[in-house]
Design an enzyme around this catalytic site. Structure first.
Site, PDB file in Angstrom:
ATOM      1  N   SER A   1     -11.297 -38.985 -19.227  1.00 58.86           N
ATOM      2  CA  SER A   1     -11.915 -39.151 -20.549  1.00 58.86           C
ATOM      3  C   SER A   1     -12.067 -37.850 -21.336  1.00 58.86           C
ATOM      4  O   SER A   1     -12.230 -37.890 -22.550  1.00 58.86           O
ATOM      5  CB  SER A   1     -13.283 -39.809 -20.408  1.00 58.86           C
TER       6      SER A   1
ATOM      7  N   ASP B   1     -23.089 -38.662 -24.811  1.00 58.77           N
ATOM      8  CA  ASP B   1     -23.652 -39.738 -23.996  1.00 58.77           C
ATOM      9  C   ASP B   1     -24.098 -39.097 -22.685  1.00 58.77           C
ATOM     10  O   ASP B   1     -24.135 -37.871 -22.577  1.00 58.77           O
ATOM     11  CB  ASP B   1     -22.654 -40.907 -23.834  1.00 58.77           C
TER      12      ASP B   1
ATOM     13  N   HIS C   1     -20.662 -37.268 -21.273  1.00 55.24           N
ATOM     14  CA  HIS C   1     -19.692 -36.495 -22.057  1.00 55.24           C
ATOM     15  C   HIS C   1     -20.349 -35.571 -23.080  1.00 55.24           C
ATOM     16  O   HIS C   1     -21.248 -36.003 -23.802  1.00 55.24           O
ATOM     17  CB  HIS C   1     -18.744 -37.438 -22.802  1.00 55.24           C
TER      18      HIS C   1
END
Ligand SMILES: *[C@@H]1O[C@H](CO)[C@@H](O)[C@H](O)[C@H]1NC(C)=O
Ligand SMILES: *[C@@H]1O[C@H](CO)[C@@H](O)[C@H](O)[C@H]1NC(C)=O
Length: 362
Positions: free
Chosen positions: A48, A337, A340
């Site tokens: 990610s 979040d 991240h």
């Protein structure tokens, strides 16, 4: 691109000249590159941190193509980037004067010419351990390499064999994975009980070597391999393993450091054994830890909670605009979040490591 004096004389074939013009029409702010350093494209593999939207097109829970993701992306567009804005793939491509957004390879609106300046094959939730992507049904590194083979074929059909080889040999390749292996597969889910930290990080590092070897086999030469970040200090891992005070989970950090020391050694070895390869171990652990421990030094406030929802656990589907509100002080947050960093944090980290990358590739 600040320096545009070198491109006109390097146009030894017309195609390359047209490509340079395409690049120059992008208004990107880049660092001053040495005039003889040509990086035609940026291509990313991994998780990610460098996924720019591949998971939008697969069936998985590891998705983020909904608000409030993308709240700082061109006025608030969720693109499948696990961030409030752009991710390191985009930021590094911009620094190298390539383009300011790197599309996902699986993006249905991808145009053939997008391939020539680079795409991301990365998939949020993926990892070096083949079990890691299976746990959340995302694209494994092996599958990412299969897509890359398809990519090579397409590029060859567009620009011919010679230019295809040039793109492979001169582009910047990012390999960014390992976080989900250590944090999710190994610690949280305890899905690899037969391994201890030492043998598990060896399994991961073996896979790193394997992928770098395969990329080399395709003609790739410039490869930046990111080390794992201080995983124990990610907000969700503090919540899950940091005790009542939500301190950094030291065992996670130790595992990340052990993995990093192993891949750094393996890349040194590959540098000695594979002629022409430029593998660069990229230390993101230390800069990110410094930001987390000294947020004020970098213009940040809160570094132990994400901005989405409570900031303690929300990531992916749990960070949605129905059940999770966005913090009012996003610009002072290290984490978007619970897993991240914010775009602002990524920008600081990239600014700290970019000159080292440039120097290694000249
Ligand atoms: C890693 O690779 C080494 C050498 O190639 C091999 O001996 C070892 O068994 C591998 N370890 C794991 C855990 O895969
Ligand atoms: C680029 O120029 C620098 C300094 O003149 C030199 O050290 C380096 O080897 C050159 N690199 C390439 C790829 O030609």
């Amino acid at each position: 691109m600040k320096s545009n004096t070198s491109w006109s004389c390097s146009c030894f074939i017309l195609k390359q000249c047209l490509l340079s013009v395409l690049v120059l029409t992008e208004t990107v702010v880049a660092i001053n590159l040495p005039p003889n350093l040509t990086i035609p494209a940026l291509i990313a593999f991994g998780d990610s941190i460098v996924d720019t939207g591949n998971n939008n097109n697969i069936k998985s829970i590891a998705k983020c193509n909904f608000q409030p993701y993308g709240i700082n992306f061109q006025g608030g567009i969720p693109t499948g980037r696990f961030c409030d804005g752009r991710v390191p793939t985009d930021l590094i491509a911009e620094e190298f004067g390539i383009k300011s957004l790197v599309p996902a390879y699986l993006d249905p609106s991808l145009k053939p010419e997008d391939l020539l300046t680079g795409v991301s094959f990365a998939s949020g939730g993926s990892g070096y351990d083949p079990l890691t992507p299976k746990l959340v049904a995302v694209i494994s590194l092996e599958e990412q390499l299969k897509y890359f083979e398809e990519y090579i074929e397409k590029v060859k059909n567009i620009v011919g064999d010679e230019r295809k080889d040039f793109i492979l040999a001169n582009s910047l390749f990012l390999l960014v994975a390992g976080s989900n292996d250590i944090a999710n597969t190994y610690y949280v889910l305890r899905a690899r009980p037969q391994y201890d930290v030492d043998s598990y990080t060896t399994l991961m590092a073996n896979s790193t070597t394997d992928i770098v070897n395969k990329l080399y086999g395709y003609g790739v030469r410039r490869i930046a391999v990111f080390g794992a970040p201080p995983l124990g200090c990610l907000p969700s891992q503090r919540t899950l393993a940091g005790g009542l005070l939500r301190e950094c989970a030291e065992n996670y950090n130790e595992a990340a450091k052990l993995f990093n020391s192993k891949i750094s050694k393996k890349l040194d070895l590959l540098h000695k054994t594979l002629p022409g390869i430029k593998p660069v171990y990229t230390n993101v652990y230390d800069p990110l830890l410094d930001i987390i421990q000294n947020p004020a030094k970098y213009g940040f406030g809160v570094s132990n909670k994400g901005c989405c929802g409570t900031g303690l656990i929300e990531v992916g589907p749990l960070c949605n605009k129905i059940t999770a509100s966005v913090c009012p002080d996003l610009s002072s947050r290290v984490f978007w979040d619970s897993y991240h960093p914010t775009e602002k944090t990524y920008k600081v980290v990239v600014s700290l490591l970019i000159s080292k990358l440039v120097n290694k590739f000249v």
